[in-house]
Design a protein around this motif. Structure first.
Motif, PDB file in Angstrom:
ATOM      1  N   ALA A  47       0.833  -1.205   0.000  1.00  0.00           N
ATOM      2  CA  ALA A  47       0.000   0.000   0.000  1.00  0.00           C
ATOM      3  C   ALA A  47       0.866   1.253   0.000  1.00  0.00           C
ATOM      4  CB  ALA A  47      -0.935  -0.017   1.209  1.00  0.00           C
ATOM      5  N   ARG A  48       1.900   1.254   0.811  1.00  0.00           N
ATOM      6  CA  ARG A  48       2.770   2.437   0.873  1.00  0.00           C
ATOM      7  C   ARG A  48       3.512   2.656  -0.437  1.00  0.00           C
ATOM      8  NH1 ARG A  48       4.596   1.385   7.185  1.00  0.00           N
ATOM      9  NH2 ARG A  48       2.739   2.389   8.095  1.00  0.00           N
ATOM     10  N   GLU A  49       3.871   1.555  -1.094  1.00  0.00           N
ATOM     11  CA  GLU A  49       4.487   1.690  -2.423  1.00  0.00           C
ATOM     12  C   GLU A  49       3.499   2.310  -3.412  1.00  0.00           C
ATOM     13  OE1 GLU A  49       5.905  -2.062  -3.764  1.00  0.00           O
ATOM     14  OE2 GLU A  49       7.399  -2.286  -2.163  1.00  0.00           O
ATOM     15  N   ALA A  50       2.211   2.031  -3.200  1.00  0.00           N
ATOM     16  CA  ALA A  50       1.171   2.521  -4.107  1.00  0.00           C
ATOM     17  C   ALA A  50       0.684   3.919  -3.729  1.00  0.00           C
ATOM     18  CB  ALA A  50      -0.005   1.550  -4.120  1.00  0.00           C
ATOM     19  N   GLY A  51       1.223   4.484  -2.636  1.00  0.00           N
ATOM     20  CA  GLY A  51       0.900   5.858  -2.294  1.00  0.00           C
ATOM     21  C   GLY A  51      -0.189   6.058  -1.273  1.00  0.00           C
ATOM     22  N   PHE A  52      -0.596   4.997  -0.573  1.00  0.00           N
ATOM     23  CA  PHE A  52      -1.566   5.153   0.505  1.00  0.00           C
ATOM     24  C   PHE A  52      -1.192   4.205   1.632  1.00  0.00           C
ATOM     25  CE2 PHE A  52      -3.248   1.556  -1.799  1.00  0.00           C
ATOM     26  CZ  PHE A  52      -3.924   0.778  -0.867  1.00  0.00           C
ATOM     27  N   SER A  53      -1.951   4.219   2.710  1.00  0.00           N
ATOM     28  CA  SER A  53      -1.695   3.316   3.834  1.00  0.00           C
ATOM     29  C   SER A  53      -2.978   2.622   4.266  1.00  0.00           C
ATOM     30  CB  SER A  53      -1.127   4.086   5.039  1.00  0.00           C
ATOM     31  OG  SER A  53       0.162   4.579   4.773  1.00  0.00           O
ATOM     32  N   LEU A  54      -2.840   1.383   4.701  1.00  0.00           N
ATOM     33  CA  LEU A  54      -3.947   0.710   5.373  1.00  0.00           C
ATOM     34  C   LEU A  54      -4.070   1.320   6.765  1.00  0.00           C
ATOM     35  CD1 LEU A  54      -3.088  -3.008   4.443  1.00  0.00           C
ATOM     36  CD2 LEU A  54      -4.657  -1.449   3.259  1.00  0.00           C
ATOM     37  N   VAL A  55      -5.281   1.698   7.166  1.00  0.00           N
ATOM     38  CA  VAL A  55      -5.439   2.395   8.439  1.00  0.00           C
ATOM     39  C   VAL A  55      -6.096   1.557   9.522  1.00  0.00           C
ATOM     40  CG1 VAL A  55      -5.506   4.667   7.343  1.00  0.00           C
ATOM     41  CG2 VAL A  55      -7.651   3.424   7.756  1.00  0.00           C
ATOM     42  N   SER A  56      -6.684   0.414   9.147  1.00  0.00           N
ATOM     43  CA  SER A  56      -7.448  -0.324  10.154  1.00  0.00           C
ATOM     44  C   SER A  56      -7.580  -1.801   9.829  1.00  0.00           C
ATOM     45  CB  SER A  56      -8.855   0.285  10.291  1.00  0.00           C
ATOM     46  OG  SER A  56      -9.558   0.162   9.065  1.00  0.00           O
ATOM     47  N   ASN A  57      -7.922  -2.546  10.872  1.00  0.00           N
ATOM     48  CA  ASN A  57      -8.270  -3.954  10.763  1.00  0.00           C
ATOM     49  C   ASN A  57      -9.565  -4.137  11.540  1.00  0.00           C
ATOM     50  OD1 ASN A  57      -7.910  -6.864  10.372  1.00  0.00           O
ATOM     51  ND2 ASN A  57      -7.432  -6.944  12.552  1.00  0.00           N
ATOM     52  N   GLN A  58     -10.479  -4.933  10.996  1.00  0.00           N
ATOM     53  CA  GLN A  58     -11.744  -5.181  11.699  1.00  0.00           C
ATOM     54  C   GLN A  58     -11.799  -6.642  12.145  1.00  0.00           C
ATOM     55  OE1 GLN A  58     -16.508  -5.122  10.811  1.00  0.00           O
ATOM     56  NE2 GLN A  58     -15.339  -3.331  10.163  1.00  0.00           N
ATOM     57  N   PRO A  59     -11.438  -6.912  13.412  1.00  0.00           N
ATOM     58  CA  PRO A  59     -11.434  -8.280  13.924  1.00  0.00           C
ATOM     59  C   PRO A  59     -12.556  -8.512  14.931  1.00  0.00           C
ATOM     60  CG  PRO A  59     -10.017  -6.964  15.288  1.00  0.00           C
ATOM     61  CD  PRO A  59     -10.726  -6.011  14.338  1.00  0.00           C
ATOM     62  N   GLN A  60     -12.854  -9.762  15.155  1.00  0.00           N
ATOM     63  CA  GLN A  60     -13.672 -10.120  16.315  1.00  0.00           C
ATOM     64  C   GLN A  60     -12.781  -9.989  17.559  1.00  0.00           C
ATOM     65  OE1 GLN A  60     -16.402 -13.814  18.047  1.00  0.00           O
ATOM     66  NE2 GLN A  60     -15.176 -14.124  16.229  1.00  0.00           N
ATOM     67  N   TYR A  61     -13.294  -9.309  18.576  1.00  0.00           N
ATOM     68  CA  TYR A  61     -12.499  -9.113  19.790  1.00  0.00           C
ATOM     69  C   TYR A  61     -13.425  -8.799  20.943  1.00  0.00           C
ATOM     70  CZ  TYR A  61      -8.821  -7.201  22.891  1.00  0.00           C
ATOM     71  OH  TYR A  61      -7.966  -6.963  23.938  1.00  0.00           O
ATOM     72  N   ASN A  62     -13.241  -9.523  22.039  1.00  0.00           N
ATOM     73  CA  ASN A  62     -13.995  -9.259  23.257  1.00  0.00           C
ATOM     74  C   ASN A  62     -13.273  -9.929  24.420  1.00  0.00           C
ATOM     75  OD1 ASN A  62     -15.128 -12.098  23.448  1.00  0.00           O
ATOM     76  ND2 ASN A  62     -16.102 -11.462  21.535  1.00  0.00           N
ATOM     77  N   ALA A  63     -13.816  -9.808  25.604  1.00  0.00           N
ATOM     78  CA  ALA A  63     -13.138 -10.307  26.798  1.00  0.00           C
ATOM     79  C   ALA A  63     -12.969 -11.822  26.795  1.00  0.00           C
ATOM     80  CB  ALA A  63     -13.891  -9.871  28.054  1.00  0.00           C
ATOM     81  N   LEU A  64     -13.747 -12.531  25.958  1.00  0.00           N
ATOM     82  CA  LEU A  64     -13.596 -13.979  25.825  1.00  0.00           C
ATOM     83  C   LEU A  64     -12.731 -14.368  24.621  1.00  0.00           C
ATOM     84  CD1 LEU A  64     -17.282 -15.110  26.515  1.00  0.00           C
ATOM     85  CD2 LEU A  64     -15.300 -15.676  27.940  1.00  0.00           C
ATOM     86  N   TRP A  65     -12.837 -13.618  23.538  1.00  0.00           N
ATOM     87  CA  TRP A  65     -12.158 -13.940  22.276  1.00  0.00           C
ATOM     88  C   TRP A  65     -11.006 -12.962  22.078  1.00  0.00           C
ATOM     89  CZ3 TRP A  65     -12.841 -18.043  19.071  1.00  0.00           C
ATOM     90  CH2 TRP A  65     -12.278 -17.993  17.793  1.00  0.00           C
ATOM     91  N   ARG A  66      -9.779 -13.384  22.421  1.00  0.00           N
ATOM     92  CA  ARG A  66      -8.629 -12.477  22.435  1.00  0.00           C
ATOM     93  C   ARG A  66      -7.512 -12.933  21.492  1.00  0.00           C
ATOM     94  NH1 ARG A  66      -7.871 -10.773  28.793  1.00  0.00           N
ATOM     95  NH2 ARG A  66     -10.038 -11.061  29.449  1.00  0.00           N
ATOM     96  N   VAL A  67      -7.889 -13.547  20.393  1.00  0.00           N
ATOM     97  CA  VAL A  67      -6.900 -14.148  19.501  1.00  0.00           C
ATOM     98  C   VAL A  67      -6.004 -13.108  18.819  1.00  0.00           C
ATOM     99  CG1 VAL A  67      -8.428 -16.121  19.119  1.00  0.00           C
ATOM    100  CG2 VAL A  67      -8.436 -14.229  17.489  1.00  0.00           C
ATOM    101  N   ILE A  68      -6.409 -11.835  18.813  1.00  0.00           N
ATOM    102  CA  ILE A  68      -5.587 -10.810  18.143  1.00  0.00           C
ATOM    103  C   ILE A  68      -4.519 -10.212  19.058  1.00  0.00           C
ATOM    104  CG2 ILE A  68      -7.436 -10.197  16.549  1.00  0.00           C
ATOM    105  CD1 ILE A  68      -7.859  -7.624  18.236  1.00  0.00           C
ATOM    106  N   GLU A  69      -4.549 -10.536  20.343  1.00  0.00           N
ATOM    107  CA  GLU A  69      -3.693  -9.814  21.285  1.00  0.00           C
ATOM    108  C   GLU A  69      -2.204 -10.094  21.109  1.00  0.00           C
ATOM    109  OE1 GLU A  69      -6.647  -8.880  25.054  1.00  0.00           O
ATOM    110  OE2 GLU A  69      -5.308 -10.625  25.173  1.00  0.00           O
ATOM    111  N   SER A  70      -1.835 -11.320  20.791  1.00  0.00           N
ATOM    112  CA  SER A  70      -0.411 -11.665  20.793  1.00  0.00           C
ATOM    113  C   SER A  70       0.312 -11.284  19.511  1.00  0.00           C
ATOM    114  CB  SER A  70      -0.226 -13.162  21.057  1.00  0.00           C
ATOM    115  OG  SER A  70      -0.797 -13.931  20.008  1.00  0.00           O
ATOM    116  N   GLU A  71      -0.387 -11.241  18.377  1.00  0.00           N
ATOM    117  CA  GLU A  71       0.300 -10.978  17.102  1.00  0.00           C
ATOM    118  C   GLU A  71      -0.312  -9.824  16.317  1.00  0.00           C
ATOM    119  OE1 GLU A  71       0.543 -14.589  14.854  1.00  0.00           O
ATOM    120  OE2 GLU A  71       1.617 -15.691  16.433  1.00  0.00           O
TER     121      GLU A  71
END
Length: 333
Positions: free
Chosen positions: A166-190
């Motif tokens: 994206a940066r080579e193409a002149g823009f940036s990715l600004v966000s990720n939309q994941p499932q996340y809550n106090a029970l489902w924390r799979v995004i925390e480590s990576e």
């Protein structure tokens, strides 16, 4: 309502985003959907999230109609592309140039808007070269049809590869939309560490674990009539992973913590998600306007560190952390 920056961009969005995944165009009548959108606006919500695949395009149509007449510049509209739409032909899914270009045009037509603020890759497409996908998104931005680009449920490696292109193409990715809550924390480590490194923030879906963290489901009790867990078309398959008596018993331990903060359990669940500094906003849906008014009370709530620790202790046996569960289909659906 409080507002946060979306990633390393200048765009501010409301801490609570109104999402219409399982409601508009399928579960609730259009007049009720419009009333929910009005309640969101009245509560200070300016950010609205949808996708072309929700109710096969009807959700975008309902949202666009509900927002008709509002000042466009005062809103942040998010939509997505990837999952099958239309008659579900061989090119009606994925992140090919063809599907992205046709997808953005169709989304804008259904929303009756000239542009969206954030256009998101709804999953990673293993069948399309990433270079093709990123080049197409760059063209969408150059054409003024989307102001920013984000992704959804991409893992850390995919985010790094995508951001570099994206940066080579002149823009940036600004966000990720994941499932996340106090029970489902799979995004925390990576995923979260990668997002911080890349200047991306999280637009979280399912902050209440499909309603389980609201406390409405009790161990050993029948499923509440009319709830999501009883609706095969409204998310019953998504919530089933949480409907275990041990999990529900652990969730019930959160009620005294919510009471101590003067919050409902649903508000506590949303406030917990917003306590993560990499989270820009939490998506909430509604089938009744009063649900919106209640959920927005989680905005601006600070949970003391000792109560965050008590939440962890209460849920510990039920927390899911496996980072490999951030996954996209191996082939287009």
């Amino acid at each position: 309502m409080d507002y946060r920056y979306l990633g390393r961009s200048g765009l501010k969005i409301s801490e609570i985003t109104y999402g219409n995944w399982l409601t508009h165009g399928s579960q609730v009548e259009n007049d009720v959907a419009s009333a929910c959108v009005r309640a969101a606006l009245d509560a200070g919500i300016t950010t609205f999230d949808t996708a072309d695949a929700y109710a096969n395009g009807k959700a975008e149509e309902v949202l666009g109609a509900a927002l008709a007449g509002e000042r466009r510049e005062s809103l942040e509209i998010f939509t997505k592309v990837y999952w099958p739409v239309g008659p579900k032909g061989p090119n009606d899914a994925g992140l090919s140039r063809k599907h992205i270009m046709e997808g953005i045009n169709n989304s804008l037509r259904r929303l009756n808007m000239g542009y969206v603020d954030l256009y998101q890759a709804h999953r990673f497409d293993h069948e399309t070269p990433l270079e093709e996908t990123i080049a197409a998104f760059a063209d969408v931005i150059r054409q003024g049809k989307a102001l920013y680009i984000g992704v959804s449920e991409w893992n850390a490696e995919q985010m790094r590869r995508g951001q570099a292109l994206a940066r080579e193409a002149g823009f940036s990715l600004v966000s990720n939309q994941p499932q996340y809550n106090a029970l489902w924390r799979v995004i925390e480590s990576e995923v979260i560490p990668a997002a911080k490194e890349l200047g991306m923030s999280q637009v979280v879906w399912s902050p209440m674990a499909q309603g389980v963290l609201s406390g409405k489901y009790l161990p050993g009790a029948p499923l509440p009539e009319g709830s999501r867990a009883t609706d095969a078309h409204g998310g019953a398959n998504m919530i089933s992973r949480y409907l275990d008596d041990d999990i529900l018993s652990n969730v019930a331990k959160l009620r005294p913590i919510a009471d101590e903060l003067g919050l409902s359990m649903a508000q506590l669940a949303i406030a917990w998600v917003l306590a993560n500094e990499n989270v820009a906003t939490a998506l909430v849906g509604a089938s009744r306007p009063e649900q919106v008014a209640e959920n927005v009370k989680a905005a601006g709530v600070a949970i003391p560190a000792e109560l965050m620790e008590r939440i962890d202790q209460a849920l510990a046996p039920s927390i899911i952390r496996d980072p490999t569960l951030t996954v996209s289909p191996g082939s287009r659906p």
